[in-house]
Design a protein around this motif. Structure first.
Motif, PDB file in Angstrom:
ATOM      1  N   VAL A 288       0.842  -1.078  -0.070  1.00 46.43           N
ATOM      2  CA  VAL A 288       0.095  -0.073  -0.137  1.00 46.43           C
ATOM      3  C   VAL A 288       0.930   1.139   0.009  1.00 46.43           C
ATOM      4  O   VAL A 288       1.879   1.159   0.655  1.00 46.43           O
ATOM      5  N   ARG A 289       0.699   2.063  -0.889  1.00 50.67           N
ATOM      6  CA  ARG A 289       1.422   3.231  -1.275  1.00 50.67           C
ATOM      7  C   ARG A 289       0.837   4.468  -1.186  1.00 50.67           C
ATOM      8  O   ARG A 289      -0.201   4.609  -1.749  1.00 50.67           O
ATOM      9  N   ASP A 290       1.162   5.442  -0.456  1.00 49.64           N
ATOM     10  CA  ASP A 290       0.631   6.848  -0.337  1.00 49.64           C
ATOM     11  C   ASP A 290       1.750   7.777  -0.603  1.00 49.64           C
ATOM     12  O   ASP A 290       2.529   7.985   0.226  1.00 49.64           O
ATOM     13  N   GLY A 291       2.120   8.264  -1.840  1.00 44.82           N
ATOM     14  CA  GLY A 291       3.221   9.117  -2.175  1.00 44.82           C
ATOM     15  C   GLY A 291       4.495   8.232  -1.890  1.00 44.82           C
ATOM     16  O   GLY A 291       4.712   7.309  -2.408  1.00 44.82           O
ATOM     17  N   THR A 292       5.408   8.985  -0.834  1.00 46.07           N
ATOM     18  CA  THR A 292       6.702   8.451  -0.642  1.00 46.07           C
ATOM     19  C   THR A 292       6.292   7.471   0.435  1.00 46.07           C
ATOM     20  O   THR A 292       7.408   6.651   0.845  1.00 46.07           O
ATOM     21  N   ARG A 293       5.264   7.372   1.007  1.00 45.41           N
ATOM     22  CA  ARG A 293       5.080   6.455   2.278  1.00 45.41           C
ATOM     23  C   ARG A 293       4.574   5.323   1.896  1.00 45.41           C
ATOM     24  O   ARG A 293       3.862   5.131   0.633  1.00 45.41           O
ATOM     25  N   ALA A 294       4.856   4.038   2.189  1.00 47.32           N
ATOM     26  CA  ALA A 294       4.561   2.501   1.752  1.00 47.32           C
ATOM     27  C   ALA A 294       4.608   1.600   3.043  1.00 47.32           C
ATOM     28  O   ALA A 294       5.245   1.825   4.005  1.00 47.32           O
ATOM     29  N   CYS A 295       3.681   0.663   2.925  1.00 47.07           N
ATOM     30  CA  CYS A 295       3.879  -0.631   3.770  1.00 47.07           C
ATOM     31  C   CYS A 295       3.786  -1.766   2.924  1.00 47.07           C
ATOM     32  O   CYS A 295       3.071  -1.687   1.986  1.00 47.07           O
ATOM     33  N   VAL A 296       4.007  -2.996   3.617  1.00 45.79           N
ATOM     34  CA  VAL A 296       3.891  -4.375   3.126  1.00 45.79           C
ATOM     35  C   VAL A 296       3.059  -5.034   3.844  1.00 45.79           C
ATOM     36  O   VAL A 296       3.479  -5.227   5.056  1.00 45.79           O
ATOM     37  N   GLY A 297       2.245  -6.121   3.334  1.00 40.31           N
ATOM     38  CA  GLY A 297       1.383  -6.912   4.324  1.00 40.31           C
ATOM     39  C   GLY A 297       0.234  -6.231   4.795  1.00 40.31           C
ATOM     40  O   GLY A 297      -0.003  -5.129   4.546  1.00 40.31           O
ATOM     41  N   ALA A 298      -0.297  -7.169   5.935  1.00 39.03           N
ATOM     42  CA  ALA A 298      -1.436  -6.635   6.532  1.00 39.03           C
ATOM     43  C   ALA A 298      -1.032  -5.764   7.642  1.00 39.03           C
ATOM     44  O   ALA A 298      -0.788  -6.040   8.703  1.00 39.03           O
ATOM     45  N   ALA A 299      -1.135  -4.455   7.478  1.00 40.94           N
ATOM     46  CA  ALA A 299      -0.524  -3.232   8.120  1.00 40.94           C
ATOM     47  C   ALA A 299      -1.645  -2.334   8.450  1.00 40.94           C
ATOM     48  O   ALA A 299      -1.661  -1.261   7.975  1.00 40.94           O
ATOM     49  N   GLU A 300      -2.676  -2.905   9.152  1.00 37.85           N
ATOM     50  CA  GLU A 300      -3.881  -1.916   9.392  1.00 37.85           C
ATOM     51  C   GLU A 300      -3.631  -0.481  10.040  1.00 37.85           C
ATOM     52  O   GLU A 300      -4.300   0.359   9.830  1.00 37.85           O
ATOM     53  N   ALA A 301      -2.664  -0.737  11.018  1.00 41.20           N
ATOM     54  CA  ALA A 301      -2.276   0.548  11.619  1.00 41.20           C
ATOM     55  C   ALA A 301      -2.013   1.623  10.555  1.00 41.20           C
ATOM     56  O   ALA A 301      -2.070   3.014  10.698  1.00 41.20           O
ATOM     57  N   THR A 302      -1.025   1.262   9.846  1.00 43.13           N
ATOM     58  CA  THR A 302      -0.340   2.233   8.703  1.00 43.13           C
ATOM     59  C   THR A 302      -1.304   2.532   7.716  1.00 43.13           C
ATOM     60  O   THR A 302      -1.515   3.768   7.456  1.00 43.13           O
ATOM     61  N   TRP A 303      -2.383   1.728   7.169  1.00 44.20           N
ATOM     62  CA  TRP A 303      -3.520   1.785   6.669  1.00 44.20           C
ATOM     63  C   TRP A 303      -4.369   2.967   7.058  1.00 44.20           C
ATOM     64  O   TRP A 303      -4.749   3.966   6.360  1.00 44.20           O
ATOM     65  N   LYS A 304      -4.527   2.819   8.410  1.00 44.51           N
ATOM     66  CA  LYS A 304      -5.287   4.008   9.133  1.00 44.51           C
ATOM     67  C   LYS A 304      -4.632   5.277   9.056  1.00 44.51           C
ATOM     68  O   LYS A 304      -5.385   6.392   8.741  1.00 44.51           O
ATOM     69  N   ALA A 305      -3.342   5.318   9.262  1.00 44.98           N
ATOM     70  CA  ALA A 305      -2.511   6.554   8.975  1.00 44.98           C
ATOM     71  C   ALA A 305      -2.832   7.222   7.668  1.00 44.98           C
ATOM     72  O   ALA A 305      -2.876   8.217   7.329  1.00 44.98           O
ATOM     73  N   PHE A 306      -2.798   6.323   6.506  1.00 40.59           N
ATOM     74  CA  PHE A 306      -2.954   6.770   4.982  1.00 40.59           C
ATOM     75  C   PHE A 306      -4.149   7.592   5.032  1.00 40.59           C
ATOM     76  O   PHE A 306      -4.522   8.239   4.443  1.00 40.59           O
ATOM     77  N   ALA A 307      -5.315   6.436   5.584  1.00 39.47           N
ATOM     78  CA  ALA A 307      -6.704   6.953   5.334  1.00 39.47           C
ATOM     79  C   ALA A 307      -6.992   8.237   5.988  1.00 39.47           C
ATOM     80  O   ALA A 307      -7.757   8.996   5.603  1.00 39.47           O
TER      81      ALA A 307
END
Length: 119
Positions: free
Chosen positions: A94-113
């Motif tokens: 999951v990528r948001d500009g220069t930020r990204a994460c890999v795998g099931a990373a809901e905490a990071t997804w929440k920050a992106f959201a």
């Protein structure tokens, strides 16, 4: 815009899509069976997730299929493999500009959201 790199068959990729859809956030799905990451995208995502090894799915059926499980490839070789064969990537990415994460990373997804809603 948030991008999700994965495959339709991947449960975690579908979970990521559902996570953002439930929050009313549009995402761009990049189906890895059709299109991979360019060298530049791969380098950018690798920087964001702590290196190219974090993106390489050493346990995947694809790695075994290609006989790569016994290799201890260098980071440069892994990067080459991932550009040539995107199905060797861990998903979802999951990528948001220069930020990204890999795998099931809901905490990071929440920050992106949260950033997507506020931006």
């Amino acid at each position: 815009m948030i991008q999700i790199f994965g495959t339709a068959k991947c449960k975690a990729t579908r979970a990521a899509q559902r996570f953002f859809a439930d929050r009313g956030i549009k995402v761009q799905l990049v189906e890895l069976r059709e299109k991979g990451l360019s060298k530049g995208e791969l380098a950018s995502v690798a920087r964001a997730v702590g290196g190219v090894r974090a993106l390489y799915d050493a346990e995947s059926a694809r790695v075994k299929e290609r006989g790569l499980q016994h290799l201890g490839p260098s980071d440069a070789r892994i990067a080459e493999l991932l550009v040539d064969d995107p199905l060797l990537l861990r998903t979802p990415i999951v990528r948001d500009g220069t930020r990204a994460c890999v795998g099931a990373a809901e905490a990071t997804w929440k920050a992106f959201a949260d950033a997507a809603k506020g931006g």
